[in-house]
Design a protein around this motif. Sequence first.
Motif, PDB file in Angstrom:
ATOM      1  N   TYR A 339      -9.609   7.961  -7.962  1.00 21.36           N
ATOM      2  CA  TYR A 339      -9.020   6.987  -7.060  1.00 21.36           C
ATOM      3  C   TYR A 339     -10.111   6.428  -6.146  1.00 21.36           C
ATOM      4  N   GLN A 374      -2.977   1.487  -6.703  1.00 18.35           N
ATOM      5  CA  GLN A 374      -2.093   2.231  -5.806  1.00 18.35           C
ATOM      6  C   GLN A 374      -1.723   1.313  -4.658  1.00 18.35           C
ATOM      7  N   ASP A 422       1.613   5.017  -7.385  1.00 18.41           N
ATOM      8  CA  ASP A 422       0.671   4.792  -8.480  1.00 18.41           C
ATOM      9  C   ASP A 422       1.303   3.847  -9.501  1.00 18.41           C
TER      10      ASP A 422
END
Length: 519
Positions: A339, A374, A422
């Motif tokens: 991420y 995200q 997500d």
Amino acid sequence: MTAAAPPPCDWQTAKKKVKERGQYLLESGIWSDCRFIVGTEPHQQVFEGHKLFLAMSSPVFEAMFYGGMAEKDPIAILDVQPDAFRALLEYIYTDRINLTSFDQACELCYGAKKYMLPHLVEECTKYLWSDLYPKNACRAYEFAKLFEEPILMEKCLNIISNQTQEVLSESSFDDVELSTILTVFDQDVLNVQSELELFTAVTRYANRHNQCAAGNPSNEASTRHPTLRDAIMKIRFLTLSPQEFAEGPATSNLLTEPEKFAILMNISSPSTTVPMPGGFSTSRVRRLQNRNPRQFEHIFAGSSSMDTSRTSMIKFYAQGGNPSAFTEESNNEVSKKLYCTRVPLRLTDCMNTSVLDCAVTFTCDKNVCVYGIQVPAQDCMESEERQSTYTELLYAHLLDADGSRLTYTHFTSRVPWRSLIDISFNRPIYIQRNKVYKVGVVLHKTGLYHVGQYPSQSMCNGVVFTFGQGRSGTGDSVRDGLIRSIIFSISPSNQNAGNAHATILMAGLPGGPTEHKFP
């Protein structure tokens, strides 16, 4: 479709199953509370429907009738054919899917995509798989490419590679897009006796469309739109004998006289000092000599189901067919989902009253594979605190620097308030370092969102993402406050020498979004 005479008394008692009652409502039009004007003149038709039935099956219809996207009646649908819309309604009301032709399956699949009916998309796609022949393989490939169906694309390429001579000889090949011809000519494995078959097909295509490639400036091959010359430059002329070239391509007006001379010199003598014309293929390897069963045919041969909204697995194979360790199940860092989180400098409230559209351009300093993004969920109001979750509805996509869509997804799910969601794209995308890309999200649910301001760079596992790239001086400022993280994996090309290519395996992610609390 018009309302019929009043229904007989107690008609419900004669219908044993829900689908029978749904069929009756659809055919009779009783209790209908919405209308659709479908298609274009002179073939427009009017259909009546029931908002509850439609919203019960499609999140798009739900938003259309009960959400912030509410539209006025009658609703115009100009991009779907009436027959396809009728079949779509029949599926919604009765679960019945009656596919009878390749064209019908394509039209219905488009409508099913538009209204987020994944099971119907799956059935249409499976029908297309079963109805693939050399005559329609190229058209099916174009359909699969347009609607981002990687399994169908691969199956089409299987047929094109294995039955190339039949594909090229079909009259339908004269009507394909030039980009499709480029894809065919890019294949290392084609079932042709010589490159003359490719050149003959290009010549026929040029005559059909009254095109002439000779004399075009060499820099046209780099323009955004493909040209006939781009296809000619992919032909492996150096695999021909001098006689084959002299009696075939050398007599054509698709090549200039200097090009003919240079190619013939290179065919006759590999050590000649005359260079090949710029951009032309220098390969001397016959495509048929490389012929093996397509590496990944076994992956798709038994495919019977696919998740049209999410993709959860990707494998990379190096040239030569040896699998790398790039799988989600591996503990290797290369395969690990990462991420790249943008730490907010400041968060502000933003009320979405209808459609909230955010996007951000970015580059990264390494080759990576992007899985998704995200985004923040809504902040609940006092009246909503009784429930811990709500239904989110959004659309997200990834574009290249030219604005071409690389992948996308429609997302609808119950999510917790004040969480991070997500969003996985339909398929992972391998992106190149230092090139500009753009991710965007369109939120359709009315409510309060936290929008952030972020630094221009973020780093994760040694990969530096730089945001807001490629827009200076254009006057096109994009609001990027809803893109909190980019979900990615480090590409094997950063770990191993040599090129790699990706094969996408369609498989659904475990149910529900991943929850992360706000910092």
